[in-house]
Design an enzyme around this catalytic site. Sequence first.
Site, PDB file in Angstrom:
ATOM      1  CG  ASN A   7      71.155  20.065  31.657  1.00  0.00           C
ATOM      2  OD1 ASN A   7      70.108  20.700  31.539  1.00  0.00           O
ATOM      3  ND2 ASN A   7      72.117  20.408  32.492  1.00  0.00           N
ATOM      4  NE  ARG A  91      69.690  20.593  35.989  1.00  0.00           N
ATOM      5  CZ  ARG A  91      70.031  21.866  35.844  1.00  0.00           C
ATOM      6  NH1 ARG A  91      70.515  22.293  34.710  1.00  0.00           N
ATOM      7  NH2 ARG A  91      69.907  22.703  36.837  1.00  0.00           N
ATOM      8  CG  HIS A 180      72.028  24.297  42.329  1.00  0.00           C
ATOM      9  ND1 HIS A 180      72.175  25.518  42.926  1.00  0.00           N
ATOM     10  CD2 HIS A 180      72.237  24.487  41.015  1.00  0.00           C
ATOM     11  CE1 HIS A 180      72.455  26.427  41.996  1.00  0.00           C
ATOM     12  NE2 HIS A 180      72.503  25.818  40.822  1.00  0.00           N
ATOM     13  N   GLY A 210      78.400  28.252  41.676  1.00  0.00           N
ATOM     14  CA  GLY A 210      78.853  28.370  40.284  1.00  0.00           C
ATOM     15  C   GLY A 210      78.316  29.684  39.748  1.00  0.00           C
ATOM     16  CG  ASN A 211      77.830  31.140  35.624  1.00  0.00           C
ATOM     17  OD1 ASN A 211      78.517  32.109  35.898  1.00  0.00           O
ATOM     18  ND2 ASN A 211      77.981  30.432  34.526  1.00  0.00           N
ATOM     19  N   GLY A 212      75.150  30.122  39.032  1.00  0.00           N
ATOM     20  CA  GLY A 212      74.067  30.175  40.004  1.00  0.00           C
ATOM     21  C   GLY A 212      74.637  29.592  41.288  1.00  0.00           C
ATOM     22  NE  ARG A 241      69.279  32.917  38.320  1.00  0.00           N
ATOM     23  CZ  ARG A 241      69.728  31.665  38.307  1.00  0.00           C
ATOM     24  NH1 ARG A 241      70.302  31.136  39.376  1.00  0.00           N
ATOM     25  NH2 ARG A 241      69.582  30.924  37.236  1.00  0.00           N
ATOM     26  NE  ARG A 285      87.034  31.695  35.091  1.00  0.00           N
ATOM     27  CZ  ARG A 285      86.558  30.726  34.323  1.00  0.00           C
ATOM     28  NH1 ARG A 285      87.321  29.706  34.008  1.00  0.00           N
ATOM     29  NH2 ARG A 285      85.337  30.769  33.850  1.00  0.00           N
ATOM     30  N   GLY A 331      81.597  25.467  39.967  1.00  0.00           N
ATOM     31  CA  GLY A 331      82.678  26.262  39.362  1.00  0.00           C
ATOM     32  C   GLY A 331      83.515  27.080  40.342  1.00  0.00           C
ATOM     33  CG  ASN A 335      87.677  25.499  39.481  1.00  0.00           C
ATOM     34  OD1 ASN A 335      88.512  24.615  39.393  1.00  0.00           O
ATOM     35  ND2 ASN A 335      86.489  25.440  38.900  1.00  0.00           N
ATOM     36  CD  GLU A 385      74.349  19.639  38.949  1.00  0.00           C
ATOM     37  OE1 GLU A 385      75.328  20.199  38.422  1.00  0.00           O
ATOM     38  OE2 GLU A 385      73.280  20.218  39.152  1.00  0.00           O
TER      39      GLU A 385
HETATM   40  P1  ADP Z   1      76.885  26.859  36.196  1.00  0.00           P
HETATM   41  O1  ADP Z   1      76.138  27.414  37.372  1.00  0.00           O
HETATM   42  O2  ADP Z   1      76.614  27.586  34.916  1.00  0.00           O
HETATM   43  O3  ADP Z   1      76.858  25.347  36.093  1.00  0.00           O
HETATM   44  P2  ADP Z   1      79.655  26.468  36.973  1.00  0.00           P
HETATM   45  O4  ADP Z   1      79.391  25.632  38.168  1.00  0.00           O
HETATM   46  O5  ADP Z   1      80.328  25.854  35.817  1.00  0.00           O
HETATM   47  O6  ADP Z   1      78.376  27.255  36.492  1.00  0.00           O
HETATM   48  O7  ADP Z   1      80.530  27.717  37.454  1.00  0.00           O
HETATM   49  C1  ADP Z   1      80.960  28.675  36.539  1.00  0.00           C
HETATM   50  C2  ADP Z   1      81.690  29.770  37.274  1.00  0.00           C
HETATM   51  O8  ADP Z   1      82.806  29.206  37.994  1.00  0.00           O
HETATM   52  C3  ADP Z   1      82.337  30.779  36.318  1.00  0.00           C
HETATM   53  O9  ADP Z   1      81.463  31.798  35.988  1.00  0.00           O
HETATM   54  C4  ADP Z   1      83.484  31.295  37.141  1.00  0.00           C
HETATM   55  O10 ADP Z   1      83.052  32.449  37.796  1.00  0.00           O
HETATM   56  C5  ADP Z   1      83.775  30.234  38.181  1.00  0.00           C
HETATM   57  N1  ADP Z   1      85.135  29.714  38.064  1.00  0.00           N
HETATM   58  C6  ADP Z   1      85.607  28.739  37.270  1.00  0.00           C
HETATM   59  N2  ADP Z   1      86.952  28.578  37.448  1.00  0.00           N
HETATM   60  C7  ADP Z   1      87.333  29.463  38.392  1.00  0.00           C
HETATM   61  C8  ADP Z   1      88.573  29.798  39.020  1.00  0.00           C
HETATM   62  N3  ADP Z   1      89.699  29.170  38.708  1.00  0.00           N
HETATM   63  N4  ADP Z   1      88.575  30.765  39.955  1.00  0.00           N
HETATM   64  C9  ADP Z   1      87.423  31.416  40.274  1.00  0.00           C
HETATM   65  N5  ADP Z   1      86.239  31.157  39.727  1.00  0.00           N
HETATM   66  C10 ADP Z   1      86.171  30.201  38.793  1.00  0.00           C
END
Ligand code: ADP
Length: 401
Positions: A7, A91, A180, A210-212, A241, A285, A331, A335, A385
């Site tokens: 990736n 990817r 995605h 996640g971040n996105g 974003r 978080r 993310g 979580n 993925e």
């Molecule tokens: P990307 O889109 O970069 O692949 P991820 O899917 O890894 O991102 O998600 C990252 C985000 O997940 C982090 O910025 C954070 O906000 C969130 N995250 C990770 N662990 C936790 C948690 N325990 N509680 C809340 N949010 C979390």
Amino acid sequence: MKILVINAGSSSLKYQVYDMSSETALASGRVERIGMDSSILVHEPHHTDETSEVSEILDHTTAIRKVLDKLTDAEVGVVKSIDEIEAVGHRVVHGGETFKGSVLVTSEVKAEIRRLFDLAPLHNPACMMGIKAAESNMPNVPQVCVFDTAFHQSMPARSYMYAIPQVLYKKHKIRRYGFHGTSHDYVSKQAAAVVNRPLEDLKIITCHIGNGGSLTAVQGGKSVDTTMGMTPLEGLMMGTRSGDLDPAIVPYTMSKEDLTVNEVNSMLNKHSGLQAISGTSSDMREIEEGMQNGEPNATLAFEMYEYRIRKYIGAYAAAMDGADVIVFTAGVGENSATVRQRVCEKLTFLGVEIDQELNKIRSKEPRYISTPNSKIAVLVIPTNEELMIARDTYRLANNAK
Ligand code: ADP
């Protein structure tokens, strides 16, 4: 068969090696700060401790050569010789309308990905650097491209067309593509296995946050609508974003603040979302922590973020005339019990009922968080993925033999 999954980003490269006889990951890792001083390679073999190494890595070709050195290293390596790696899966972010599935890399495929640079100027050139770097290091190994957009190519025109002059679609291919896709595809298939029903019979709303972040309406295993658009900017509020906004805001802000096209693009992609509203962080978080401490801006950021997800779940239940399953992944989805709880507690009109205790469990396994009485099964499914890319690469490389 062993497969290397790559990736590539503009200054980074993530990788994973799979043994497809058991679909297990043997090692993963990443190279960061490619082309900058003090590049770093972090290698995580699954049989022993991770290693990291700072050196000068000027380009993607050198990055892959260093990765291959690690993979064959006597101590931290996972293969005896590079020849054991029989295919490489890449990817690729944007496949436009051309790529409706994964493909073996050929010169025509590379030419088409180059033609798509305009649609994904930040992402596709980086993916191309990864492909070229892998080809030069492993010239006789089949390379496969797996596109983030391909899964969404099944959307009907009513979902993917924008209500603007059709000439813009015809001339410039301006339409919704969605992203995605590999993740939405993976978790919807997993969801069917968890609820033990045929995918063809299910209406699933997949929430990749996640971040996105993006939501997808998956009907009978096919994407019928998704929140991201021509680019990953549309839809949900994300880490940095904006997601959806009145398009008139763009020219208005440009004229009021005297912004260039690049500046307004950067504002909407990098300086908006959770980051802009909380004023402190793009990380959920920290937003949750701020909310617990009673910080008003963190609370507003959380409420806007959660509300947008909930609105789209309602919209996609309407789009499919119902829903059988809601999946949370990535993310935040995997979580954050708080985000899941707050999204689901106002979906009672759909008959959603969450089990508070199940929702709090932390696990890497796919699981239910809804009660047996819930009209819609709500699941948390860790996305994978890389495994999806490895599976497609395995299939195409075998077919080519
Ligand atoms: P990307 O889109 O970069 O692949 P991820 O899917 O890894 O991102 O998600 C990252 C985000 O997940 C982090 O910025 C954070 O906000 C969130 N995250 C990770 N662990 C936790 C948690 N325990 N509680 C809340 N949010 C979390």
